[in-house]
Design a protein around this motif. Structure first.
Motif, mmCIF file in Angstrom:
data_model
loop_
_atom_site.group_PDB
_atom_site.id
_atom_site.type_symbol
_atom_site.label_atom_id
_atom_site.label_comp_id
_atom_site.label_asym_id
_atom_site.label_seq_id
_atom_site.Cartn_x
_atom_site.Cartn_y
_atom_site.Cartn_z
ATOM 1 N N ASP A 68 -3.433 -4.870 1.889
ATOM 2 C CA ASP A 68 -3.690 -3.840 1.803
ATOM 3 C C ASP A 68 -4.863 -4.290 1.948
ATOM 4 N N ILE A 69 -5.634 -4.446 3.585
ATOM 5 C CA ILE A 69 -7.632 -4.406 3.296
ATOM 6 C C ILE A 69 -7.629 -2.744 2.910
ATOM 7 N N ARG A 70 -7.533 -1.744 2.803
ATOM 8 C CA ARG A 70 -8.427 -0.830 2.057
ATOM 9 C C ARG A 70 -8.782 -1.783 0.198
ATOM 10 N N GLY A 71 -8.284 -2.144 -0.200
ATOM 11 C CA GLY A 71 -8.996 -3.160 -1.574
ATOM 12 C C GLY A 71 -10.566 -3.720 -1.551
ATOM 13 N N ARG A 72 -10.303 -4.133 -0.320
ATOM 14 C CA ARG A 72 -11.445 -5.581 0.148
ATOM 15 C C ARG A 72 -13.053 -4.522 0.276
ATOM 16 N N LEU A 73 -11.968 -2.890 1.277
ATOM 17 C CA LEU A 73 -13.519 -2.235 1.855
ATOM 18 C C LEU A 73 -13.483 -1.555 0.799
ATOM 19 N N VAL A 133 -6.906 0.576 -4.285
ATOM 20 C CA VAL A 133 -5.808 -0.653 -3.828
ATOM 21 C C VAL A 133 -6.308 -2.155 -4.614
ATOM 22 N N ARG A 134 -5.316 -2.754 -4.791
ATOM 23 C CA ARG A 134 -5.812 -4.379 -5.393
ATOM 24 C C ARG A 134 -6.193 -5.389 -3.831
ATOM 25 N N PRO A 135 -7.605 -5.829 -4.356
ATOM 26 C CA PRO A 135 -8.163 -6.348 -3.137
ATOM 27 C C PRO A 135 -7.344 -7.907 -2.868
#
Length: 165
Positions: free
Chosen positions: A99-104, A109-111
């Motif tokens: 789930d790219i929301r974590g990276r963003l 949200v776990r990245p």
């Protein structure tokens, strides 16, 4: 410098046996990183062009997936040898979801990986029950598998016995 020579019988496995490995990495303020693995050469990670990279190498997450397959291979080989299990090879197919929301930047949200799915086709004439023994021991011993498991990544491993054709 200290050098010792001992026999295998003298090796005390009740004490930690620490092995250290090192790499260096260099990034030039882009998404591309050169990883110097010493005697094993240079590994490049990057992102695809549509994601802002140059596409010069696999993404860091793809390399983690590759490390999982490689580590499972090495661990399976060693475990099979220990248990007297004969096989001709393994072919892996692996994928992940994230789930790219974590990276963003969304901290809720776990990245990292949400799910990792691996199918391992083991070419062997050994019975399925013997394969099950080797797989259980492999997964208990495999450092990368356990790293992902400890990170609470949902791991879906499918080991398939493929006999002689």
């Amino acid at each position: 410098m200290v050098t010792q020579v001992i026999s295998e019988e003298q090796l005390d496995l009740s004490k930690p046996v620490i092995r250290k490995k090192a790499i260096t990495a260099k990034n030039d303020a882009t998404l591309r990183t050169e990883i110097d693995c010493g005697e094993f050469g240079i590994l490049v990670t990057d992102e695809p062009v549509p994601h802002g990279g140059t596409g010069d190498g696999p993404s860091p997450l793809q390399t983690v997936l590759g490390a999982l397959c490689g580590c499972e291979s090495v661990t399976f080989c060693r475990t099979a040898k220990d248990l007297g299990f004969r096989y001709r090879g393994i072919e892996f197919e692996a994928m992940y979801s994230i789930d790219i929301r974590g990276r963003l930047g969304d901290r809720t949200v776990r990245p990292h990986f949400q799910t990792v799915r691996v199918q391992a086709m083991v070419d062997t004439d050994e019975p399925e029950a013997r394969l099950q023994q080797v797989v259980e021991e492999t997964e208990a011993r495999c450092p990368v598998f356990n790293l992902l498991k400890d990170a609470q990544v949902k791991l879906e491993m499918l080991w398939v016995r493929r006999g002689a054709k």
